[in-house]
Write a protein that holds these residues in place. Sequence first.
Motif: not given
Length: 891
Positions: A580-599
């Motif tokens: 569950q911690l890992i899921v939280d880290l992934c969600e913070r790494a994405l923007v609305d579930g997708s890679p951010a612009r530039g990433l």
Amino acid sequence: MKPSRPLYEREPELAAAARAVDDLCGAQAVGGLLVFSGEAGLGKTALLAEIRAMAADRCTIWSARGGETVTSVPFHVVRQLLQPALDQFPPDETRALFGDWYDTTAPALGLAEPSGPQPDPQGVRDGLDFVVARLASRLSHRPLLLLVDDAHWADGESLTWLSSFTARLGELPLLVVELPLLVVQAYRPQEMAERNASYAADRAAERDADGDSNVTRVALRALTPDATAELARAALGEHADDPFCREVWAVTGGNPYEAVELVAKVQDQELAPVEESAGQLRELGASARGSGLVARLERLGTNANRFAWAAAVLGTDISQELAATLAGMSSAEAADCTARLRDARIVSGFDPLEFVHPLIATAVYRSIPPATRTAMHGRAAWAITRAGLGAAAASRHLLEVHPDDDQELVAQLREAAGQHLAVGAPEAARRCLERALEEPPRPKDRAVLLYELGCATLLSSPPTTVQHLRAALDMPGLDDGLRVDATFRLAAALAHNNQLKEAALALAAEAARTAPGPGLMRLQAAHFMWEGMQATEDDGPARSRRLTRNADHLKGRDNAERALLTLRAFDAMLRGENAQLIVDLCERALVDGSPARGLGWTDSEWGFEFPTMVGITYTFIDQLDRAESLFGEAVRAFEISGWSGAHLAFAHTLLGMVHRRRGRLAEAEGFLREGLRLADRVGSGLPVHWDATCLLIDTLLARGRTAEARKIADRYHFGPPYPSAMVLPDGPCILGRLLLAEGRKEEAIAELEAAGAALEPRERFNGIWAPWAGDLARALADDDPGRAAHLAARARVHAERFGTDTAIGEALRCMALFAPPEEAERLLAEAVRHLERSSSAYEHALARVDYGIAIGSHRELARAQKQAMACGAEGLAARAQQARTSIRSSE
């Protein structure tokens, strides 16, 4: 079919051509590859003309010719082949012909300005395959014949496409339409060998070895004395006596071109074709080639000589107006020179002109005094630039200008390199930048130019990139932003060259001299990444603690933070921390579930590794829907951008991994084999080869196909020594699993113990990524049950900490091996419940088979067998059936 003009002693060659054309146009519509090789003047061009005549009323014919002075012009031959066909369509229809390949391939053909990320050369080639099929389909339903003359002088980009295209002739039905296609190529072996290029004939030889009957290779030989005499008498009359004809053969060596030219000069001189005249033939023959040809040209007058020089500098598609400009003469003078050169059989045509034979073009070009030739190339570049054709078009002439501290030329070459990169021609860009370095550039510009050169070679030659970027970083001239980017790309090139430790060290050194800010965070993120990706590491737990301190508090406000959060999530997944911690880290790494612009997948600043790590992390924490969505995005992004080399191969591999984890084993096998196929086109021993091979072996073992898994392992040399980068999933674990399936228990135990010894000190306890403990416990169950039970118990502790249903279910299934019968039944029932909640259908079927056997339930085993078949796990289904049969017999 009777030849349109005599071709002496070419009956076998003409017969091979006739068979190929008849096969192409017959009821079976069999295409293939026909290759003519031979030295200059042996009649390759004449043979191609005969083939054109044979096929004229039965085929759609496209043709092209390489040129000695245009080998540096990217896609020159490809454009010749396709441009006449493309010209038949209005712009909107042309765009529709390309479909999704327009942005990738149209710029290479000069039909559109580049847009989007720099295309992968492999993607451009794939787009060309698609366009050829669509064009042929739209223009005619007749078979397609491609004729390529002087292929030894084809530009590198066209040559590589021809090589891959002809090697894939059997796959053409996959290119949208079923297209009967014959490719005929002619080349000089010595020139091709000197270029040291990959050529279709080499691929043809490989295919011949595999029994491919659709490849025909024909080597041309010089004419015999009898054939040379027949040629002479056909032109001079039957009264040409034997000694005279024999001397024609001796002077020309039986070379058809030289023999025809010599006989024509005999006619011009009104020389009697008798023995008394034979002594004059050597002098006449010398005038047809080399210095003799030059002397003959000089006798035509200064203007004609200079105009011929200008034509030779231009090389192909020779415009009278442009040649006149280079020669410094009026249009009327140029027309007069053209007429005289045509009468002397030096050039043919009107506007554009061409030399009668490549040997003539070569002799004229090499006769130009070096200083004059250089000046003419410079003037040609100026004229092309003035005409608005761009730096890329002028670059082939700029490459021939002598270094002279000309900063404008440096700027032009840098601009040309950028244009070449934008159309998928990195080798052409490299040539321009290397030439710019020779000029030389100003000292303050040299480092930036080396940086650009390193970027240009990143996809094609990581070692060259390393050399150039290190040189750039070792000298002044790069601002802070470029230093960060150069170091980031240097690390990527080192990693792609299997030098991960060196990559991490380079990043650490640059980070130590970089001020706090986004640049430093970018370097730190890359440093963490390449440290963690190493197969071995001095102190993994310490790196993990540093990463935790750097990342856990971040919110994902910018890409640097998101990159660190991605790395932290990936590391936590490998360590088996709470899911569950890992899921939280992934969600913070994405923007609305997708890679951010530039990433994103094709963004060059950060690279595709970061979204990849998010998707892999999701895969191993039972978030398979999210992983599949990300990797599906990757395939689409790479295809749209034309990145169909190693990037697309890796995307297919990642989708195969998701299907393997879902238990869709047949689908997984398909994606993984496609990943390997795509990777094989790029090279060998790439990181994607290791990953795809590892996953395919695991998938085949799950399907019960141990022998196939072994074939894959042997074909791709899967085993120690492993690469310096970690393999997806853990390579030694999967090799141990293969050895165990083969019954090689002692070897399996050694491999699995080595895997555990490497992973445990790094605290990598994810038993789904690295299933060494469970497999080792099974291997030791008979000989050392105490140790085996201890391994299983520890694996369960780690699985409970991790908390995914797949990990817990698998750990419980292993624990049941060492428990008393009643306890084993309880553990297996619990394993089934966990795995039923997971997306891991194959592991669920495994647990259900074990549970059915433990409780002796025919019904449970029938259900398990059905699940196993749905997964494509034939071996497991057979085991369930065998257990059902055993229960029936005991009843």
